[in-house]
Design a protein around this motif. Structure first.
Motif, mmCIF file in Angstrom:
data_model
loop_
_atom_site.group_PDB
_atom_site.id
_atom_site.type_symbol
_atom_site.label_atom_id
_atom_site.label_comp_id
_atom_site.label_asym_id
_atom_site.label_seq_id
_atom_site.Cartn_x
_atom_site.Cartn_y
_atom_site.Cartn_z
ATOM 1 N N SER A 71 0.808 -1.214 0.000
ATOM 2 C CA SER A 71 0.000 0.000 0.000
ATOM 3 C C SER A 71 0.843 1.266 0.000
ATOM 4 C CB SER A 71 -0.955 0.005 1.184
ATOM 5 O OG SER A 71 -0.231 0.056 2.378
ATOM 6 N N THR A 72 2.027 1.215 0.526
ATOM 7 C CA THR A 72 2.878 2.401 0.495
ATOM 8 C C THR A 72 3.649 2.405 -0.816
ATOM 9 O OG1 THR A 72 4.627 1.223 1.639
ATOM 10 C CG2 THR A 72 3.117 2.506 2.987
ATOM 11 N N ASP A 73 3.608 3.523 -1.508
ATOM 12 C CA ASP A 73 4.269 3.613 -2.798
ATOM 13 C C ASP A 73 5.759 3.748 -2.622
ATOM 14 O OD1 ASP A 73 1.542 5.598 -3.884
ATOM 15 O OD2 ASP A 73 1.931 3.501 -4.343
ATOM 16 N N SER A 74 6.469 3.274 -3.602
ATOM 17 C CA SER A 74 7.924 3.369 -3.543
ATOM 18 C C SER A 74 8.358 4.803 -3.842
ATOM 19 C CB SER A 74 8.552 2.413 -4.551
ATOM 20 O OG SER A 74 8.292 2.859 -5.867
ATOM 21 N N TRP A 75 9.590 5.074 -3.517
ATOM 22 C CA TRP A 75 10.139 6.398 -3.754
ATOM 23 C C TRP A 75 10.120 6.702 -5.249
ATOM 24 C CZ3 TRP A 75 14.386 8.256 -6.430
ATOM 25 C CH2 TRP A 75 14.712 9.593 -6.190
ATOM 26 N N GLY A 76 10.363 5.699 -6.079
ATOM 27 C CA GLY A 76 10.389 5.897 -7.525
ATOM 28 C C GLY A 76 9.043 6.335 -8.085
ATOM 29 N N GLU A 77 7.966 5.772 -7.569
ATOM 30 C CA GLU A 77 6.634 6.162 -8.024
ATOM 31 C C GLU A 77 6.347 7.616 -7.671
ATOM 32 O OE1 GLU A 77 4.448 1.824 -7.644
ATOM 33 O OE2 GLU A 77 3.755 3.498 -6.449
ATOM 34 N N ARG A 78 6.696 7.996 -6.444
ATOM 35 C CA ARG A 78 6.451 9.385 -6.027
ATOM 36 C C ARG A 78 7.290 10.347 -6.849
ATOM 37 N NH1 ARG A 78 7.193 8.082 0.164
ATOM 38 N NH2 ARG A 78 9.161 7.633 -0.804
ATOM 39 N N PHE A 79 8.557 9.994 -7.062
ATOM 40 C CA PHE A 79 9.454 10.849 -7.825
ATOM 41 C C PHE A 79 8.968 10.963 -9.269
ATOM 42 C CE2 PHE A 79 13.265 13.127 -8.504
ATOM 43 C CZ PHE A 79 13.786 12.743 -9.732
ATOM 44 N N GLY A 80 8.577 9.845 -9.859
ATOM 45 C CA GLY A 80 8.079 9.849 -11.236
ATOM 46 C C GLY A 80 6.824 10.689 -11.385
ATOM 47 N N PHE A 81 5.915 10.584 -10.445
ATOM 48 C CA PHE A 81 4.694 11.390 -10.512
ATOM 49 C C PHE A 81 5.024 12.876 -10.405
ATOM 50 C CE2 PHE A 81 0.180 11.688 -10.517
ATOM 51 C CZ PHE A 81 -0.104 12.837 -9.813
ATOM 52 N N GLY A 82 5.962 13.217 -9.536
ATOM 53 C CA GLY A 82 6.367 14.618 -9.399
ATOM 54 C C GLY A 82 6.993 15.165 -10.671
ATOM 55 N N ILE A 83 7.836 14.370 -11.320
ATOM 56 C CA ILE A 83 8.478 14.802 -12.564
ATOM 57 C C ILE A 83 7.433 15.002 -13.665
ATOM 58 C CG2 ILE A 83 10.034 14.040 -14.422
ATOM 59 C CD1 ILE A 83 11.502 15.053 -11.957
ATOM 60 N N VAL A 84 6.544 14.027 -13.814
ATOM 61 C CA VAL A 84 5.500 14.137 -14.834
ATOM 62 C C VAL A 84 4.634 15.359 -14.567
ATOM 63 C CG1 VAL A 84 3.409 13.032 -15.739
ATOM 64 C CG2 VAL A 84 5.491 11.695 -15.411
ATOM 65 N N SER A 85 4.321 15.598 -13.304
ATOM 66 C CA SER A 85 3.503 16.745 -12.945
ATOM 67 C C SER A 85 4.190 18.056 -13.327
ATOM 68 C CB SER A 85 3.216 16.709 -11.444
ATOM 69 O OG SER A 85 2.472 17.818 -11.049
ATOM 70 N N LEU A 86 5.478 18.157 -13.057
ATOM 71 C CA LEU A 86 6.207 19.383 -13.404
ATOM 72 C C LEU A 86 6.355 19.544 -14.920
ATOM 73 C CD1 LEU A 86 8.971 19.472 -10.648
ATOM 74 C CD2 LEU A 86 7.014 21.000 -10.912
ATOM 75 N N VAL A 87 6.571 18.437 -15.619
ATOM 76 C CA VAL A 87 6.695 18.518 -17.083
ATOM 77 C C VAL A 87 5.382 18.988 -17.698
ATOM 78 C CG1 VAL A 87 6.982 17.115 -19.166
ATOM 79 C CG2 VAL A 87 8.589 16.880 -17.275
ATOM 80 N N LEU A 88 4.264 18.465 -17.205
ATOM 81 C CA LEU A 88 2.961 18.884 -17.733
ATOM 82 C C LEU A 88 2.584 20.286 -17.268
ATOM 83 C CD1 LEU A 88 0.912 15.587 -17.436
ATOM 84 C CD2 LEU A 88 1.898 16.622 -19.488
ATOM 85 N N ALA A 89 3.192 20.757 -16.191
ATOM 86 C CA ALA A 89 2.879 22.095 -15.689
ATOM 87 C C ALA A 89 3.364 23.180 -16.646
ATOM 88 C CB ALA A 89 3.514 22.293 -14.312
#
Length: 141
Positions: A71-89
């Protein structure tokens, strides 16, 4: 007091009564007998708890959901979501700022922050478990 506690209390009273009748020379045998009954009770409780947890895990797997350990996401998933979010921003900011200037830019960033906040809340430990307490006791089964 539930029936299991009452049964254990009856066993203890019977053991104490037998001690009074038989005398101190049978103390160790009576105590051993009573502790054996307590051990059997605890073994039953532990066995039921393990069976219940295994059944719950099987239900989670059968439904295709994540197990509690996943249930707890890995660091890679959180980091990847943050990068995608900034790229789309970047393009969202350009479109919002170009069309409606400052209000458009604020709306675009409010959406980005909202999506990131919802994702973080959804993946937080304990999501969906708030207020859930076990109503039944292990002893009452």
């Amino acid at each position: 007091m539930d029936t299991r506690d009452a049964d254990l209390k009856k066993e203890l009273n019977a053991t104490l009564q037998a001690r009074r009748e038989l005398g101190e020379e049978y103390d160790s045998a009576l105590v051993d007998s009573f502790l054996e009954k307590v051990d059997q009770r605890l073994d039953g409780v532990v066995e039921r708890r393990v069976r219940r947890q295994l059944a719950e895990q099987q239900m989670v797997v059968a439904r295709g959901a994540r197990s509690p350990q996943q249930s707890t996401d890995s660091w890679g998933e959180r980091f990847g979501f943050g990068i995608v979010s900034l790229v789309l921003a970047i393009p969202l900011s350009a479109i919002g700022g170009g069309v409606a200037h400052l209000p458009g830019l604020l709306v675009a960033w409010a959406g980005i922050v909202g999506v990131n906040g919802a994702w973080a809340f959804r993946n937080s430990p304990g999501f969906g478990r708030r207020g859930k307490k076990s109503a039944d006791s292990d002893w009452a089964e």
